[in-house]
Write a protein that holds these residues in place. Sequence first.
Motif, mmCIF file in Angstrom:
data_model
loop_
_atom_site.group_PDB
_atom_site.id
_atom_site.type_symbol
_atom_site.label_atom_id
_atom_site.label_comp_id
_atom_site.label_asym_id
_atom_site.label_seq_id
_atom_site.Cartn_x
_atom_site.Cartn_y
_atom_site.Cartn_z
ATOM 1 N N VAL A 1 -45.575 38.137 107.266
ATOM 2 C CA VAL A 1 -45.102 39.091 106.261
ATOM 3 C C VAL A 1 -46.205 40.084 105.908
ATOM 4 N N ASN B 1 -36.139 45.315 98.406
ATOM 5 C CA ASN B 1 -36.290 44.405 97.277
ATOM 6 C C ASN B 1 -35.348 43.229 97.487
ATOM 7 N N ALA B 2 -35.903 42.016 97.412
ATOM 8 C CA ALA B 2 -35.099 40.820 97.678
ATOM 9 C C ALA B 2 -33.936 40.692 96.697
ATOM 10 N N TYR C 1 -39.665 40.121 105.945
ATOM 11 C CA TYR C 1 -39.950 40.979 104.793
ATOM 12 C C TYR C 1 -40.463 40.205 103.590
ATOM 13 N N HIS C 2 -39.895 39.016 103.363
ATOM 14 C CA HIS C 2 -40.162 38.353 102.083
ATOM 15 C C HIS C 2 -39.803 36.870 102.193
#
Length: 355
Positions: free
Chosen positions: A175, A247-248, A201-202
């Motif tokens: 990440v 954004n998660a 990404y996250h």
Amino acid sequence: MSRPKPSPSRRLSQEAPATAVRSGVSRPAMWRVMEIHKIIRAGRFPNCSTLAAEIEVTPKTVQRDISFMRDQLGMPLKYHALKHGYFYTQEVHEFPMLQLSRNDLVALFLARHALEPLRGTRLERMLTESFSKIAEACPGEVSIAWHELDEAFSVKASGVLPADVTLFGDLLDAVRACREVNFDYHKLTGSKPEQRTVHPYHVGQIEHGWYLFAYDPARRAVRTFALQRITNLSMLKTKFVRETGFNARDHLGGGFGVWSYDGDERRKHEVHVRFEGYAARVVAERQWHPTQAIRKLKADGSVIEFQADLSGLEEITRWVLSWGSKAKVLGPPELMRRVAEEVDGMKVENHPARH
């Protein structure tokens, strides 16, 4: 009396150029106060001049710090006329500004238990090193009898399985470095694992489980992967450009849990569910979704209506079913249909009696 061994911060100041003090370089107030405290506690009876030379500030600065320690912090400081220096009139075991509140102790206890499932992994070592750096930056010493807190509090270990933690280090590196990863993933509805190559990404914890949010080039969309269903992970040399503004929370799109919805499934659903009895009280006590609203249908709270705006119905269906007869769906019709179909599917068919 032998001179105490310099602290790390003191050694740094000794290694500084001799012109540092003359050039007007200031010392942080908290650092000065703690150095003065340690020197006085050592029983050396320092005065403003000797302290100024010791910590490389002016005597006027030391005098202000001494006044602050005595008048604001309530330190038992007194000047000894015969020995021409300051001393404590009683033993000082803890610095006042470092006393821990009950909330601080609980926070430390929870942090300690949070590391337990990660024991022996690279992530645990990384977090331990971070805690050590924080501890070293804090002046003074703090000791805690953990067994006393263990008797007063308990924490249910959940959320991180042994199978998960072996992936944390590699995923974290991927990440941060924007490197593609390849792994085998077993979908809930799949009969066997399938290979995926994605842009990580996250990594986040949702509902007691750890998940990877990653862009899947083959599907041209961001997907959510449960860590416990990932195997044979490898980090590739290929780098990617992270989607700007990802954004998660936004990715979950208002869903009731970890599911993300695309296309028609992503349309908003205004959900209304009636709860009664113990379910009404439990539901009203917790935050289940950011958009939720609770309306009392009876003054004593024994019957309520739960309302939320959701982007999908998959997880809310399972949640409603978990309350059994204590929950009644008021809308939308599609949720009523889904729940009814699940209830019908749960019925046991009648079989001839066995002889």
